[in-house]
Design an enzyme around this catalytic site. Structure first.
Site, short mmCIF file in Angstrom:
data_model
loop_
_atom_site.label_atom_id
_atom_site.label_comp_id
_atom_site.label_asym_id
_atom_site.label_seq_id
_atom_site.Cartn_x
_atom_site.Cartn_y
_atom_site.Cartn_z
N GLY A 101 0.83 -1.20 0.00
CA GLY A 101 0.00 0.00 0.00
C GLY A 101 0.86 1.24 0.00
O GLY A 101 0.51 2.27 0.56
N TYR A 107 -14.75 1.17 8.51
CA TYR A 107 -13.30 1.38 8.62
C TYR A 107 -12.88 1.25 10.09
O TYR A 107 -11.96 0.49 10.41
CB TYR A 107 -12.97 2.77 8.09
CG TYR A 107 -11.58 3.27 8.38
CD1 TYR A 107 -11.37 4.29 9.32
CD2 TYR A 107 -10.48 2.78 7.70
CE1 TYR A 107 -10.10 4.78 9.57
CE2 TYR A 107 -9.20 3.28 7.94
CZ TYR A 107 -9.03 4.28 8.88
OH TYR A 107 -7.77 4.78 9.13
N LYS A 132 -10.58 -1.57 11.93
CA LYS A 132 -9.34 -1.22 12.64
C LYS A 132 -9.41 -1.77 14.08
O LYS A 132 -8.40 -2.26 14.60
CB LYS A 132 -9.13 0.30 12.65
CG LYS A 132 -8.73 0.86 11.29
CD LYS A 132 -7.39 0.29 10.82
CE LYS A 132 -6.95 0.88 9.50
NZ LYS A 132 -5.70 0.27 9.00
N GLY A 171 -0.37 5.04 -1.17
CA GLY A 171 -1.35 5.86 -0.47
C GLY A 171 -0.75 7.12 0.15
O GLY A 171 0.46 7.36 0.04
N GLN A 172 -1.60 7.90 0.84
CA GLN A 172 -1.14 9.16 1.43
C GLN A 172 -0.03 8.89 2.44
O GLN A 172 1.06 9.47 2.37
CB GLN A 172 -2.32 9.84 2.14
CG GLN A 172 -1.95 11.20 2.74
CD GLN A 172 -2.90 11.68 3.83
OE1 GLN A 172 -3.81 10.97 4.26
NE2 GLN A 172 -2.68 12.87 4.32
N LEU A 173 -0.25 7.97 3.37
CA LEU A 173 0.78 7.63 4.37
C LEU A 173 1.88 6.79 3.71
O LEU A 173 3.07 7.05 3.91
CB LEU A 173 0.16 6.85 5.52
CG LEU A 173 1.12 6.18 6.50
CD1 LEU A 173 1.93 7.24 7.25
CD2 LEU A 173 0.36 5.29 7.46
N ASP A 213 -0.67 -7.42 -4.87
CA ASP A 213 -2.02 -7.32 -4.29
C ASP A 213 -2.05 -8.20 -3.04
O ASP A 213 -1.99 -9.42 -3.13
CB ASP A 213 -3.07 -7.80 -5.31
CG ASP A 213 -4.50 -7.71 -4.73
OD1 ASP A 213 -5.45 -7.87 -5.50
OD2 ASP A 213 -4.63 -7.47 -3.50
N ASP A 253 2.20 -1.79 -4.52
CA ASP A 253 0.79 -1.39 -4.47
C ASP A 253 0.10 -2.11 -5.62
O ASP A 253 0.74 -2.79 -6.42
CB ASP A 253 0.65 0.15 -4.59
CG ASP A 253 -0.62 0.64 -3.88
OD1 ASP A 253 -0.52 1.54 -3.02
OD2 ASP A 253 -1.70 0.08 -4.16
C1 VAH Z 1 -9.69 8.81 7.80
N1 VAH Z 1 -7.50 9.88 7.53
O1 VAH Z 1 -10.17 9.93 7.83
C2 VAH Z 1 -8.19 8.70 8.06
C3 VAH Z 1 -7.93 8.59 9.53
C4 VAH Z 1 -8.50 9.48 11.77
C5 VAH Z 1 -8.71 9.62 10.34
O2 VAH Z 1 -8.15 7.32 9.96
O3 VAH Z 1 -10.34 7.83 7.58
#
Ligand code: VAH
Length: 314
Positions: free
Chosen positions: A6, A139, A143, A9-11, A49, A32
């Site tokens: 990945g 999400y 997590k 991505g941004q991070l 992948d 990625d």
């Molecule tokens: C999001 N940037 O907005 C991520 C992050 C705490 C926010 O997990 O989903």
């Protein structure tokens, strides 16, 4: 060799750059599911992948991978539009990596969690490391479940997996990836390009945030700490600042006097309202010396200075 999953991505893009700087490009393979762009194009990159377990296992064996940074995930806002795929990628992707860690005795695994694991019934101010967690997004649910899986694989199989509950991450080198905190990235680009920004959250929506350089440093510090210092095997709270759209707009106006912000809250307001306003990161500071360097003022100065030099400003 270090594998970054990945990396696009941004991070992922900024963490990969940080790893290349510390360990050398030849020792860090960025991967990625699609071709790289931006800061990744200059490095060691391959398509991979994480959902194809056999490909992942073959890749690890072929490249003598000893550490894995698994960053591929669907974020909060996008996840609400594709809940089943978000669960599939976020959960099965992680479990493939944890199974690979056992199979190939991987030295260390990094996996990002988020303040999205907290929900409406979590104490909102100075949210504790251990507390009520009732995430309101797929999400956040993925997590929270991921944290439980990481702790289980550590306790049952001795996997050295480490994790941080990132707040909203703000950087200028990559576009954000479908999160609820993306406004805090977009606002800088729009302030430079158009001197105005229409924010999808209300002016007084306080959220924990962090400059990307602090997030990358926290991740490398955590991964380089001796294993005996890592007491939390679910995921560490870390924090550096909290601010609202109104506050960041006022800060930008100090540098761009005629910057104008407007507010059109959308479905992401409910997600933001379910998250904490500030985080207690005592455990991270005590266990492995976490110490942020950027506050809102310093971050705004750094981002605007860099964006000014990279985009034509009329
Ligand atoms: C999001 N940037 O907005 C991520 C992050 C705490 C926010 O997990 O989903």
């Amino acid at each position: 060799k270090i594998l970054v999953i990945g990396a696009g991505g941004q991070l992922g893009s900024e963490l990969t750059q940080g790893l290349w700087n510390v360990y050398g490009k030849e020792n860090v393979i960025a991967t990625d599911v699609k071709e790289p762009q931006g800061i990744l194009t200059e490095g060691n990159f391959e398509i991979l992948d994480v959902l194809k377990q056999k490909n992942l296992f073959d890749f690890i064996q072929k490249n003598n991978i000893t550490q894995i940074y698994h960053l591929a995930a669907v974020l909060s806002a996008t996840g609400e539009k594709n809940p089943k795929f978000a669960w599939h990628l976020n959960m099965d992707g992680l479990i493939h990596v944890l199974d690979a860690a056992v199979e190939f005795k991987i030295d260390k695994v990094y996996w990002p969690s988020s303040i999205a694991v907290f929900g409406p019934n979590t104490p909102k101010v100075n949210t504790p490391q251990d507390t009520v967690m009732d995430p309101a997004t797929i999400y956040g649910i993925s997590k929270l479940a991921g944290e439980r899986w990481c702790e289980w694989y550590h306790n049952k199989h001795g996997v050295d997996v480490r994790s941080l509950r990132y707040p909203g991450l703000i950087g200028y080198k990559t576009k954000p990836g479908g999160g609820t905190t993306d406004y805090a990235v977009d606002i800088y680009f729009k302030a430079i390009a158009e001197k105005k920004y229409d924010c999808f959250l209300k002016p007084d929506t306080f959220l924990p945030m962090m400059y990307m350089d602090d997030a990358v440093k926290a991740t490398l510090d955590l991964m380089e700490a001796p294993a005996e210092k890592i007491k939390v095997r679910s995921s560490y709270n870390i924090s550096s600042m909290s601010f609202s759209p109104e506050e960041i707009a006022n800060n930008i106006t100090k540098h761009i006097p005629d910057f104008k912000i407007s507010y059109t809250p959308d479905f992401r307001q409910a997600i933001a309202d379910s998250w904490p306003k500030s985080i207690d990161d005592t455990a991270a500071r005590k266990d492995w010396g976490w110490q942020p360097q950027f506050d809102l003022q310093r971050m705004t100065k750094e981002i605007l200075a860099n964006l000014h030099s990279t985009t034509e400003v009329l």
